[in-house]
Design a protein around this motif. Sequence first.
Motif, PDB file in Angstrom:
ATOM      1  N   THR A 212       6.311   9.111  27.294  1.00  0.00           N
ATOM      2  CA  THR A 212       5.779   8.620  26.786  1.00  0.00           C
ATOM      3  C   THR A 212       4.032   9.501  27.570  1.00  0.00           C
ATOM      4  OG1 THR A 212       6.821   7.494  25.537  1.00  0.00           O
ATOM      5  CG2 THR A 212       4.471   7.241  25.401  1.00  0.00           C
ATOM      6  N   THR A 213       3.372  10.494  27.264  1.00  0.00           N
ATOM      7  CA  THR A 213       2.226  10.993  26.817  1.00  0.00           C
ATOM      8  C   THR A 213       1.157  11.380  26.058  1.00  0.00           C
ATOM      9  OG1 THR A 213       3.102  13.586  27.028  1.00  0.00           O
ATOM     10  CG2 THR A 213       3.138  12.437  29.107  1.00  0.00           C
ATOM     11  N   LEU A 214       0.079  12.261  26.274  1.00  0.00           N
ATOM     12  CA  LEU A 214      -1.126  12.366  25.131  1.00  0.00           C
ATOM     13  C   LEU A 214      -0.063  12.922  24.095  1.00  0.00           C
ATOM     14  CD1 LEU A 214      -4.238  11.439  26.307  1.00  0.00           C
ATOM     15  CD2 LEU A 214      -3.434  10.175  24.624  1.00  0.00           C
ATOM     16  N   ARG A 215       0.779  13.928  25.270  1.00  0.00           N
ATOM     17  CA  ARG A 215       1.136  15.102  24.590  1.00  0.00           C
ATOM     18  C   ARG A 215       2.045  15.226  23.862  1.00  0.00           C
ATOM     19  NH1 ARG A 215      -0.767  20.643  25.461  1.00  0.00           N
ATOM     20  NH2 ARG A 215      -0.536  19.814  27.699  1.00  0.00           N
ATOM     21  N   SER A 216       3.332  14.176  24.242  1.00  0.00           N
ATOM     22  CA  SER A 216       4.133  14.230  23.581  1.00  0.00           C
ATOM     23  C   SER A 216       4.151  12.813  22.166  1.00  0.00           C
ATOM     24  CB  SER A 216       5.370  13.974  24.596  1.00  0.00           C
ATOM     25  OG  SER A 216       5.109  12.167  25.029  1.00  0.00           O
ATOM     26  N   LEU A 217       3.007  12.520  22.524  1.00  0.00           N
ATOM     27  CA  LEU A 217       2.351  11.477  21.258  1.00  0.00           C
ATOM     28  C   LEU A 217       2.761  12.199  20.117  1.00  0.00           C
ATOM     29  CD1 LEU A 217       1.547   8.878  22.720  1.00  0.00           C
ATOM     30  CD2 LEU A 217       3.409   8.327  21.265  1.00  0.00           C
ATOM     31  N   ARG A 218       1.690  13.685  20.386  1.00  0.00           N
ATOM     32  CA  ARG A 218       0.907  14.224  19.467  1.00  0.00           C
ATOM     33  C   ARG A 218       2.401  15.116  18.622  1.00  0.00           C
ATOM     34  NH1 ARG A 218      -2.504  16.412  22.567  1.00  0.00           N
ATOM     35  NH2 ARG A 218      -3.767  14.571  22.436  1.00  0.00           N
ATOM     36  N   THR A 219       2.867  15.799  19.529  1.00  0.00           N
ATOM     37  CA  THR A 219       3.858  16.080  19.086  1.00  0.00           C
ATOM     38  C   THR A 219       5.106  16.076  18.111  1.00  0.00           C
ATOM     39  OG1 THR A 219       3.881  17.910  21.087  1.00  0.00           O
ATOM     40  CG2 THR A 219       5.570  17.698  19.767  1.00  0.00           C
ATOM     41  N   LYS A 220       5.444  14.620  18.406  1.00  0.00           N
ATOM     42  CA  LYS A 220       5.998  13.900  17.521  1.00  0.00           C
ATOM     43  C   LYS A 220       5.449  12.576  16.324  1.00  0.00           C
ATOM     44  CE  LYS A 220      10.343  13.601  20.846  1.00  0.00           C
ATOM     45  NZ  LYS A 220      11.006  13.902  19.786  1.00  0.00           N
ATOM     46  N   LEU A 221       4.122  12.816  16.779  1.00  0.00           N
ATOM     47  CA  LEU A 221       3.747  12.868  15.090  1.00  0.00           C
ATOM     48  C   LEU A 221       3.628  13.837  14.466  1.00  0.00           C
ATOM     49  CD1 LEU A 221       2.522  10.532  13.664  1.00  0.00           C
ATOM     50  CD2 LEU A 221       0.604  11.179  14.508  1.00  0.00           C
ATOM     51  N   GLU A 222       3.111  15.074  14.380  1.00  0.00           N
ATOM     52  CA  GLU A 222       2.897  16.829  13.826  1.00  0.00           C
ATOM     53  C   GLU A 222       4.078  16.515  13.146  1.00  0.00           C
ATOM     54  OE1 GLU A 222       1.985  19.041  16.976  1.00  0.00           O
ATOM     55  OE2 GLU A 222      -0.248  18.323  16.865  1.00  0.00           O
ATOM     56  N   THR A 223       5.713  16.149  14.778  1.00  0.00           N
ATOM     57  CA  THR A 223       6.750  16.467  13.123  1.00  0.00           C
ATOM     58  C   THR A 223       7.298  15.531  12.290  1.00  0.00           C
ATOM     59  OG1 THR A 223       7.726  17.564  16.182  1.00  0.00           O
ATOM     60  CG2 THR A 223       9.408  16.373  13.635  1.00  0.00           C
ATOM     61  N   PHE A 224       6.832  14.092  12.556  1.00  0.00           N
ATOM     62  CA  PHE A 224       6.775  13.174  11.371  1.00  0.00           C
ATOM     63  C   PHE A 224       5.621  13.383  10.739  1.00  0.00           C
ATOM     64  CE2 PHE A 224       5.918   8.625  10.290  1.00  0.00           C
ATOM     65  CZ  PHE A 224       6.787   8.193   9.176  1.00  0.00           C
ATOM     66  N   ARG A 225       4.712  13.751  10.452  1.00  0.00           N
ATOM     67  CA  ARG A 225       4.326  14.407   8.929  1.00  0.00           C
ATOM     68  C   ARG A 225       4.960  15.323   8.374  1.00  0.00           C
ATOM     69  NH1 ARG A 225       1.902   9.397   9.347  1.00  0.00           N
ATOM     70  NH2 ARG A 225      -0.102   9.025  10.584  1.00  0.00           N
ATOM     71  N   ALA A 226       5.144  16.556   9.640  1.00  0.00           N
ATOM     72  CA  ALA A 226       5.761  17.569   8.705  1.00  0.00           C
ATOM     73  C   ALA A 226       6.712  17.677   7.619  1.00  0.00           C
ATOM     74  CB  ALA A 226       6.205  18.596  10.102  1.00  0.00           C
ATOM     75  N   ILE A 227       7.637  16.411   7.638  1.00  0.00           N
ATOM     76  CA  ILE A 227       8.742  15.543   7.173  1.00  0.00           C
ATOM     77  C   ILE A 227       8.454  14.510   6.064  1.00  0.00           C
ATOM     78  CG2 ILE A 227      10.511  16.794   8.810  1.00  0.00           C
ATOM     79  CD1 ILE A 227      10.585  13.353   9.536  1.00  0.00           C
ATOM     80  N   GLY A 228       6.937  14.859   5.836  1.00  0.00           N
ATOM     81  CA  GLY A 228       6.263  13.898   4.645  1.00  0.00           C
ATOM     82  C   GLY A 228       6.183  12.689   4.919  1.00  0.00           C
TER      83      GLY A 228
END
Length: 202
Positions: free
Chosen positions: A98-114
């Motif tokens: 869990t880093t700022l970068r991984s938190l950003r990447t995971k959230l982008e993945t979640f938002r991309a699938i709606g």
Amino acid sequence: FTFGAGAGSGSKGYEAVGGDFDHRFKSLRNDLDTIRKLCRGERVGNAELFPWPSALGGPPIVIGAWASERWMRRAAEQYDGWMCSGSYGRSKERGQETTLRSLRTKLETFRAIGGKRALISSVMVDLDQPESSLGDDEPFSLRCGPESAAERLGKLADMGYDDVLLVKTQLGRLLYEADLPAEDLARLRGLVQRGSATPAAG
């Protein structure tokens, strides 16, 4: 009240209760289906809840998932949100720290699938530590001074996270809101007022 559920990533808890770690995702899916039926007032086997009309349907359910994009998709499409861990300390090689970068990447993945509502749980907090900056690839926590903590929370809010659940410990014991003196609660609540946006902290 929001109900957060996940399959977990360690086998010890399953061993302690005689659970089947290898089939944990199937169990999670089946158990959540049972909970939803009971909350709708349906009978499941010999069990029946008789929920009040105002509580029919049960609480919102958010799914705890970090590495499983299948469950992130289910969180987006079938449930009421997604929750990731704010203190997941696996190795960088596995891409699960869990880093700022991984938190950003995971959230982008979640938002991309709606996906809509996104929470971070288990963020360790200790405001008696020195003020310090946090690099994008360093393990995330709020073990720092209050100004640094407010800045870090602001970054999470700017990313688009809706809620942040804070965890404080003392002598290895988890502390709950009722365990904290009023001045500690005031300091924690003051963090979101200083941040650049306002995530819910609890």
